[in-house]
Write an enzyme that holds these catalytic residues in place. Structure first.
Site, short mmCIF file in Angstrom:
data_model
loop_
_atom_site.label_atom_id
_atom_site.label_comp_id
_atom_site.label_asym_id
_atom_site.label_seq_id
_atom_site.Cartn_x
_atom_site.Cartn_y
_atom_site.Cartn_z
N GLU A 207 0.84 -1.20 0.00
CA GLU A 207 0.00 0.00 0.00
C GLU A 207 0.88 1.25 0.00
OE1 GLU A 207 -2.94 -0.12 3.06
OE2 GLU A 207 -3.94 -1.86 2.18
N GLU B 16 2.32 0.34 4.07
CA GLU B 16 2.43 -0.95 4.73
C GLU B 16 2.22 -2.05 3.69
OE1 GLU B 16 -0.73 -1.78 7.51
OE2 GLU B 16 -2.15 -0.56 6.38
N PHE C 226 -24.61 5.18 9.88
CA PHE C 226 -24.04 3.88 9.56
C PHE C 226 -24.06 2.91 10.75
CE2 PHE C 226 -22.42 6.86 6.51
CZ PHE C 226 -22.50 6.18 5.32
#
Length: 678
Positions: free
Chosen positions: A279, A292, A352
């Site tokens: 990443e 990472e 959410f």
């Protein structure tokens, strides 16, 4: 290591990823073993496996996270290898090592590689040694708040304060000054210890205008490593990915090659043997820095599979069996554009909050024309409160980005979920947003565009005339159905009127005002022509569709070119249309009925200001107040646990507690009364 293909593998996971691995194993002629908790005994991954074995009670710490039980399940069933999926034990070096010690092949990297990349500080040092771009920062654990502030000032604000063992957005803060650096250091240290048992903190430069872009790598046990292009995962909410796509609309071929080569260099540095992801954070100037490495299969791996034609799960299995990669870097293609939406069981209109319960209706779109659905649930099944909220992954593949967006919008409209809430309205709204369509976004996109959260009014409203035309078409089809009833008196058969008034209240739950639209409808050669008289002329909508009353999905063509997919239901005298993330209620009335409707008194909603009700299904874990207690606005009242998250309920205003209506330890339903105020 054996070079013979496995005959049986165990999947140490649940849900959609377990089903995904089983699909490829079946294609390869490999038998599969499912493990399951007591809460998952009826789960889809249990049903489609060749064998299944229970490994413990519902909480994951008592089942899916117990490596000894999984190893014993391998021995009991004769499974030669374990695929860990993602999450749970997938990046646990001790589990990989224990499998190796027991003679069970771990379908993933060697435990040494997991260990090397699992620690953010250690992995950054390895990246530096492998000449991978790294973000300027302090790569040693920081001891005190004073030291943290000094280091932050030395690097230059803004800085990112990060827990070495962090993940999922925990142990992460951005600081723009000394005070924020001090507060962020303390907060990250506490979060990291509570979540990971490791309070080591480091600080690095915060990249402005950042994108989250990752490179998929694949290595074998013979020293071969390739990269499979990039994925753009910048559309995130609170550091959790929402939409992923491949390739990135931001990356050019030169940057792609440079990022890919650095990802391969890092993988080779740790002798990486499996699928993995490196990443990067990419700045607005296309500078990129290592974040990472994820030493497992990623949730978003299907978009890479679509643009390369490579089954990543199959490659993981083949590599684990000792095979060489059957392709080289120059063989990797980049074909078209792919997108993935994570369909989660949460309510976007209630911040959410998790939504658990039974899937009363579950009908994903057909997997045709570049549409793919990876799922671990089925109609009538339960979404349990013990695990993450993912219902499915909806993936599309088009020849370019605009086609992929159109396919995804249509597929979302075609995705039927009833009984629980899902984040489909949010996903649909994102796909209509001009910034997303243009590709002009960063990791801050959602926070910037929805600073007050996602509301009903956040959804772009549909054209009311188009809605009226569709509602009138539905009404006409219902009347045709009624007209076919036998036994009508000769000479008095039912005739279908041509004049109607459509009353549309706009988006359900919004502040949209009702609109009355007089229409005229005519049927000729299977085309329903809807006419709407306006001051400047007549609007005409020619609708062609084979939709029949009772079908939940309507597909229609309007005026020969415009295609629409909507979910439709008849509720009493109203017609509900679900389109592009919004719900619309329409009444189709006769002119006289419309006149009478205007005279009807308005129903006032009940006053719930003195009631605290459960915003989701979940376990009531705490009540912090007593009867007769005076509470103030913002004070904690209760806590509800659902889907591995604790949700705190606070007082909206001052008041006195009159009654406690639920008990700690009770499983609550949505809107169940918990506390009543005087």
């Amino acid at each position: 290591m054996t070079t013979k293909m496995f005959k049986k593998i165990l999947i140490a996971n649940r849900g959609e990823i377990a089903c995904r691995v089983m699909k490829t194993a079946k294609k390869m002629g490999i038998k599969t073993v499912a493990v399951y908790s007591e809460a998952d005994k009826e789960a889809r991954h249990v049903q489609i496996a060749d064998e299944a074995i229970c490994i413990g009670p519902a909480p994951s710490r008592e089942s899916y996270l117990l490596m000894e039980r999984i190893i014993q399940a391998c021995k009991d069933t004769g499974a030669q290898a374990v695929h860990p999926g993602y999450g749970f034990l997938s990046e646990n070096e001790q589990f990989a090592k224990r499998c190796e010690e027991e003679g069970i092949v771990f379908i993933g990297p060697k435990h040494q590689s997991i260990a090397a990349m699992g620690d953010k500080i250690a992995s950054k040092k390895l990246a530096l040694a492998a000449k991978v771009n790294t973000i300027p920062g302090h790569n040693e654990a920081i001891g005190t708040t004073e030291e943290a502030v000094k280091i932050a000032k030395g690097i230059g604000y803004p800085v990112m304060i990060k827990a070495s063992a962090g993940g999922g957005g925990k142990g992460l803060r951005v600081a723009f000054n000394d005070q924020e650096a001090a507060e962020g250091f303390v907060a990250c240290k506490t979060e990291a210890m509570n979540s990971f048992g490791d309070d080591r903190i480091f600080i690095e430069k915060f990249v402005e205008g950042p994108r989250h872009i990752e490179i998929q790598v694949l290595g074998d046990s013979h020293g071969n490593v390739v990269y499979l292009n990039e994925r753009d995962c910048s559309i995130q909410r609170r550091h959790q990915k929402v939409i992923e796509e491949a390739p990135s609309p931001f990356i050019d071929p030169v940057t792609r090659k440079a990022m890919g080569e650095q990802a391969v260099a890092l993988a080779k540095a740790v002798n990486y043997q499996s699928a993995g992801t490196v990443e990067f954070v990419v700045g607005k100037d296309k500078s990129f820095y290592f974040l990472e490495m994820n030493t497992r299969l990623q949730v978003e791996h299907p978009v890479t599979e679509n643009i390369t034609g490579i089954d990543l799960v199959e490659q993981m299995i083949r590599v684990a069996a000792g095979e060489k990669l059957a392709f080289q870097q120059q063989d990797i293609k980049l074909d078209g554009w792919s997108m993935e939406c994570r369909i989660n069981a949460d309510d976007p209109f209630r911040n959410f909050l998790p939504s658990t319960g039974r899937l009363v209706k579950y009908r994903p779109p057909e997997e045709v024309g570049g549409v793919r659905v990876d799922t671990g649930v089925y109609e009538g099944g339960e979404i349990p409160m013990y695990y993450d909220s993912m219902i499915a992954k909806l993936i599309v593949h088009g020849k370019n980005r605009s086609e992929a967006i159109e396919k995804m919008r249509s597929a979302l409209n075609d995705f039927v979920i009833r009984g629980i809430h899902s984040n489909i309205p949010f996903q649909a709204a994102l796909l209509q947003h001009p910034r997303f369509i243009s590709g002009d976004f960063t990791t801050g996109f959602i926070a910037e565009e929805y600073p007050q959260g996602f509301k009903t009014d956040s959804v772009q409203p549909a054209d009311p005339k188009r809605l009226a035309a569709l509602a009138a078409f539905m009404r006409h089809r219902y009347l045709e159905h009624i007209k076919m009833i036998d036994g009508q008196l000769a000479g008095h058969e039912m005739t279908i009127a041509k004049q109607f008034v459509v009353v549309t209240g706009g988006r359900v739950g919004s502040r949209d005002n009702p609109i009355e639209i007089p229409i005229r409808i005519e049927l000729k050669d299977l085309t329903y022509s809807v006419y709407i008289d306006e001051a400047d002329g007549v609007s005409r909508y020619d609708i062609v569709s084979n939709w029949r009353p009772g079908e939940i999905c309507m597909r229609a063509t309007i005026n020969g070119t415009s295609k629409v997919t909507a979910q439709v239901e008849r509720r009493g005298g109203k017609y509900l249309l679900v389109l592009d993330g919004a719900q619309y209620e329409c009444m189709v009335l006769s002119p006289l009925g419309a006149e009478l409707q205007r005279r009807m008194p308005k129903k006032v909603p009940p006053d719930t200001s003195k009631l605290i009700m459960s915003p989701m299904p979940g376990l009531l874990t705490n009540i912090s107040v007593k009867v007769g207690e005076l509470v103030t606005a913002g004070q904690k009242l209760a806590a509800i646990e659902a889907m591995k998250m604790e949700n705190t309920l606070t007082a909206a205003q001052d008041g006195v507690v009159a009654e406690i209506c639920a008990n700690v330890g009770e499983s609550l339903a949505v809107d169940q009364l918990i506390i009543r105020f005087e």
